[in-house]
Design a protein around this motif. Structure first.
Motif, PDB file in Angstrom:
ATOM      1  N   ALA A 151      -4.142   7.436   8.414  1.00 34.32           N
ATOM      2  CA  ALA A 151      -5.113   6.347   8.513  1.00 34.32           C
ATOM      3  C   ALA A 151      -4.829   5.240   7.497  1.00 34.32           C
ATOM      4  O   ALA A 151      -3.757   5.119   6.957  1.00 34.32           O
ATOM      5  N   ASN A 152      -5.825   4.449   7.246  1.00 34.77           N
ATOM      6  CA  ASN A 152      -5.625   3.242   6.449  1.00 34.77           C
ATOM      7  C   ASN A 152      -6.161   3.369   5.041  1.00 34.77           C
ATOM      8  O   ASN A 152      -7.179   3.986   4.809  1.00 34.77           O
ATOM      9  N   TYR A 153      -5.486   2.790   4.121  1.00 35.20           N
ATOM     10  CA  TYR A 153      -6.005   2.623   2.785  1.00 35.20           C
ATOM     11  C   TYR A 153      -5.948   1.143   2.451  1.00 35.20           C
ATOM     12  O   TYR A 153      -5.182   0.405   3.024  1.00 35.20           O
ATOM     13  N   GLY A 154      -6.768   0.759   1.509  1.00 29.78           N
ATOM     14  CA  GLY A 154      -6.834  -0.660   1.191  1.00 29.78           C
ATOM     15  C   GLY A 154      -5.517  -1.177   0.651  1.00 29.78           C
ATOM     16  O   GLY A 154      -4.848  -0.528  -0.138  1.00 29.78           O
ATOM     17  N   TYR A 155      -5.177  -2.347   1.106  1.00 27.87           N
ATOM     18  CA  TYR A 155      -4.011  -3.002   0.562  1.00 27.87           C
ATOM     19  C   TYR A 155      -4.334  -3.529  -0.828  1.00 27.87           C
ATOM     20  O   TYR A 155      -5.487  -3.786  -1.158  1.00 27.87           O
TER      21      TYR A 155
ATOM     22  N   TRP B   1       2.314   4.884   1.156  1.00 22.28           N
ATOM     23  CA  TRP B   1       2.437   5.551   2.459  1.00 22.28           C
ATOM     24  C   TRP B   1       1.588   6.814   2.412  1.00 22.28           C
ATOM     25  O   TRP B   1       1.814   7.683   1.619  1.00 22.28           O
ATOM     26  N   THR B   2       0.601   6.881   3.290  1.00 22.41           N
ATOM     27  CA  THR B   2      -0.292   8.024   3.261  1.00 22.41           C
ATOM     28  C   THR B   2      -0.064   8.951   4.438  1.00 22.41           C
ATOM     29  O   THR B   2      -0.424  10.103   4.383  1.00 22.41           O
TER      30      THR B   2
ATOM     31  N   PHE C 227      -3.347  -7.048  -2.535  1.00 23.68           N
ATOM     32  CA  PHE C 227      -2.725  -8.341  -2.259  1.00 23.68           C
ATOM     33  C   PHE C 227      -2.238  -8.994  -3.538  1.00 23.68           C
ATOM     34  O   PHE C 227      -2.826  -8.825  -4.611  1.00 23.68           O
TER      35      PHE C 227
ATOM     36  N   SER D 152       0.856  -1.186   0.000  1.00 22.68           N
ATOM     37  CA  SER D 152       0.000   0.000   0.000  1.00 22.68           C
ATOM     38  C   SER D 152       0.894   1.238   0.000  1.00 22.68           C
ATOM     39  O   SER D 152       2.044   1.178   0.439  1.00 22.68           O
TER      40      SER D 152
END
Lengths: 115, 116
Positions: B101-105, B97-98, B107, B95
């Motif tokens: 918070a989270n961003y979708g991986y 680097w933002t 896979f 993913s």
């Protein structure tokens, strides 16, 4: 100790029906709840995700319902289609402001949509 | 854009042998993760790289597992010596680097490892 519990393990739904998969979590620090869809031979792919400041998020036929007080969230697939047949994983993480963090996954639900 | 590439897709080795799995993340993705799914169980976190540094390796089962990410590009996961309980599907994900918070991986398709 499993931090995210997912049920059912397998689910069979008729075409056009509603598929419902449930997850419960323990860690109240979790602040990001994604659902992943996995087809055979492929890796999990992000389907839809929610944060705890909303109780519901809808994208097309897919809806996440979130109950913060009960520490539960669920995936609803409306008008289920045979192409939705896959394994679904719920997950949770507490990324906060530190960027991407590890995901804690449920055990997965194998969904079969009968034509 | 090319996705996350893993190889081999399948590996069958004998107990006690060494196996090295490789992951090529999406170009420019600083975050790289390794996960493992043992048959019928949940997908479990192994470790997280930010560029070439190990950010979190709390999920590595024991010192038979060694992960590297030289130069912050591709990563390898070596199992030496392999044991029967190491069998499973090993997923790599990446993913961007933002810093927020989270961003979708994304896979990869995984490497199915069977130790016999």
């Amino acid at each position: 100790q499993q931090q995210v519990k997912q049920s059912p393990q397998s689910l069979i739904v008729q075409k056009g029906g509603i598929s419902i998969i449930n997850c419960a979590y323990e860690n109240t620090a979790f602040d990001y709840f994604p659902w992943y869809q996995q087809f055979p031979g492929k890796g999990p792919a992000l389907l839809i995700a929610i944060r705890p400041d909303v109780s519901e998020k809808k994208e097309g036929r897919f809806t996440i319902s979130f109950n913060k007080s009960a520490k539960q969230f669920s995936l609803h697939i409306m008008d289920s289609q045979p192409g939705d047949s896959a394994t679904y994983f719920c997950a949770a993480s507490n990324g906060g402001l530190q960027g991407a963090q590890k995901l804690v996954f449920g055990q997965g639900t194998r969904l079969t949509i009968n034509p | 854009e090319a996705g996350v590439t893993q190889f081999p897709s399948h590996s069958v080795i004998e107990k006690g042998q060494t196996v090295t799995l490789r992951c090529d993340p999406i170009s420019g993705h600083d975050n790289l993760y390794w996960y493992r799914r043992v048959m019928g169980k949940e997908i479990k976190f192994l470790l997280h790289f930010v560029k070439e540094s190990k950010q979190d390796e709390s999920g590595m089962p024991n010192n038979r597992f060694l992960a590297e990410r030289t130069g912050g590009t591709y990563s390898t996961l070596k199992v030496q010596p392999a044991e029967l309980e190491d069998s499973g599907v090993y997923f790599c994900a990446s993913s961007p680097w933002t810093g927020n918070a989270n961003y979708g991986y994304t896979f990869g398709s995984g490497t199915r490892l069977t130790v016999v």
